[in-house]
Scaffold this motif. Sequence first.
Motif, PDB file in Angstrom:
ATOM      1  N   SER A 254      34.608  40.124  51.464  1.00  0.00           N
ATOM      2  CA  SER A 254      35.609  39.134  51.843  1.00  0.00           C
ATOM      3  C   SER A 254      35.064  37.713  51.796  1.00  0.00           C
ATOM      4  N   ALA A 255      33.752  37.566  51.504  1.00  0.00           N
ATOM      5  CA  ALA A 255      33.135  36.250  51.541  1.00  0.00           C
ATOM      6  C   ALA A 255      33.489  35.415  50.337  1.00  0.00           C
ATOM      7  N   GLY A 256      33.969  35.799  49.306  1.00  0.00           N
ATOM      8  CA  GLY A 256      34.386  35.323  48.010  1.00  0.00           C
ATOM      9  C   GLY A 256      34.228  33.847  47.673  1.00  0.00           C
ATOM     10  N   ASN A 257      34.475  33.531  46.438  1.00  0.00           N
ATOM     11  CA  ASN A 257      34.373  32.177  45.915  1.00  0.00           C
ATOM     12  C   ASN A 257      35.694  31.448  46.152  1.00  0.00           C
ATOM     13  N   LEU A 258      35.613  30.269  46.764  1.00  0.00           N
ATOM     14  CA  LEU A 258      36.818  29.480  47.023  1.00  0.00           C
ATOM     15  C   LEU A 258      37.258  28.657  45.813  1.00  0.00           C
ATOM     16  N   VAL A 259      36.425  28.603  44.781  1.00  0.00           N
ATOM     17  CA  VAL A 259      36.768  27.852  43.567  1.00  0.00           C
ATOM     18  C   VAL A 259      37.595  28.744  42.646  1.00  0.00           C
ATOM     19  N   GLY A 260      38.818  28.338  42.373  1.00  0.00           N
ATOM     20  CA  GLY A 260      39.663  29.091  41.457  1.00  0.00           C
ATOM     21  C   GLY A 260      39.152  28.983  40.027  1.00  0.00           C
ATOM     22  N   ASN A 261      39.071  30.097  39.342  1.00  0.00           N
ATOM     23  CA  ASN A 261      38.599  30.156  37.952  1.00  0.00           C
ATOM     24  C   ASN A 261      37.202  29.550  37.793  1.00  0.00           C
ATOM     25  N   GLY A 262      36.349  29.740  38.806  1.00  0.00           N
ATOM     26  CA  GLY A 262      34.991  29.221  38.720  1.00  0.00           C
ATOM     27  C   GLY A 262      34.164  29.890  37.637  1.00  0.00           C
ATOM     28  N   ASP A 263      34.596  31.099  37.218  1.00  0.00           N
ATOM     29  CA  ASP A 263      33.877  31.793  36.140  1.00  0.00           C
ATOM     30  C   ASP A 263      34.510  31.547  34.772  1.00  0.00           C
TER      31      ASP A 263
END
Length: 232
Positions: A18-27
């Motif tokens: 649940s800690a996930g990346n807050l940046v959308g489409n960061g990859d």
Amino acid sequence: MTKYLVSILALACATQASAGNLVGNGDFEAGNTGFTSDYRHSPASGLDAGVYAVGASPTAWHGYFSAIGDHGSGSGNMLLVNGASDITKNVWVSGAIAVSAGQDYFFEAFVASLYPSSPPILTFLYALDGGPAQELATLSNTLELGVWEGLSTSFNTGSATTVQLFLRNAQPAYNGNDFAVDDVYLGTTSIVNPGPIGGVPEPATWAMMILGMGAVGGAMRRRKGNMPVSFA
């Protein structure tokens, strides 16, 4: 004891997930979306300075660029950049991201140089609650050509509840100055140097520590049970 350890491990795994990346489409797997840039979008060719594209093959975009895969799977998308001499231009800019007030966050990205000369020098900036952009750090890519390097910075939100993130290139050279960016990240734990700010162990780390203590305890009990009985 085993039942409780299994429960702790399940809780640890769920917490990490649940800690996930807050940046959308960061990859960048969704393509040229979820961010803006002061550079010109040029999907067909990377020959000009000050252009970018999102793609899976640096050499297809520019024939002299290093042939590397993306940082994640090795076959996905990355942000491809032919650096501009104007170091005030933003290479990548997020939208407004909701954050928690008073929270420490990591702002990170992976970068790889795509040409032998003039590797990139990324500047990380952030703006809280729509305020002016503030510089966090300027970090140089020091690894060899075509090698992904994780760059990490951090900040505290103070009273703010939104943040906007910026990446600039402080390398002004016209020749070379070509690079890729992938896995741009914002979160409360680091993906470059896994762990939270302040060095408190991750939930999975706590679980492994508890498992270790349980194993030691079990070994001690077994050892005690196997001790010879002494008759005085």
